[in-house]
Design a protein around this motif. Sequence first.
Motif: not given
Length: 306
Positions: A119-122, A130-149
């Motif tokens: 989450v901190h990297k995103l 800057t570009p989002v790291p490739a391993d996190l870009r399409d991770d569905p687990e990370m999407k709600p965190y970014i949406d709320h951020f």
Amino acid sequence: MTITSTIGAATPPATRPRRRKTTAPPTGTDRIPQPSAGWYRDKVTGTKLRRVTTILNLGSSKEALVFWSANFTAQTAIDNLPQLISSSRTRQDREEAYDWLRKAHIRRKEERGDVGTAVHKLIEAQILGTPVPADLRDDPEMKPYIDHFFGFVRDWQIDFEASEMVVGNFEEGYAGTLDYLYRSPIIASLLGVPADTLFEGDTKTGGELDVKGVYSEAGLQMAAYRGAKVCWLRDGTQIPMPRVHSTGIVLHLRPEGYRVVPVECGDEVFAAFRDVQRVAAWTSGLSKSVVGQPLQLPTVTEKVAA
């Protein structure tokens, strides 16, 4: 072709003046101290500064963590009771089950730590553009965190000034990396301060919303960063630490939502951090040499000699 002097022998290698090996001073981003083994080292001066998180780990009470570990281990045992009973039939299975159960809380912490780091990297990528790291870009687990951020940034009119910035205090011997600095006219209004007030921010991803996840230790950490005297810009330039408000803001970010939590990090909390720093110094230093080896009664020969 080798030329030999006709006057005298050549100077022996051992007596030739040696050239001092010089190392070019660090430039650019190499001037930014990086954490390693619990320390930050200033490459310009060679000074070692204790890492803030290491200080807190060594010197701060972890009572809440102890209870959490016990509760989580007990819950894991109840949830897996049939398997544990089955594993108790042989010595090897019993030892493996014991080892698996006693490490349950460690596995959970590592899972939460992995999420927090991701989450901190995103967030940093979004702040800096800057570009989002490739391993996190399409991770569905990370999407709600970014949406709320993004919701936090939009709803609270956040204007970032710095992200993942290394700060330090050479006088008190510590350094760390704060999450971000920003301004928010809405937060400023609620705290009764000018709209352009600079705030320190931190993101926490553990626990549960409105239950737990933000602890008082966050105040110690933010107070240490606020009490820093210098900071390093992205290009490696060292500048004085900007003055931030005595109330920091923790963004408690969870998949189900977020909360904006004010945390005191002023002078009084900084004084408490300094106390923790002294305890950490005791834990990692003097405490290791206080207890000596058991004394032995002298032998008969030694008694006579005395």
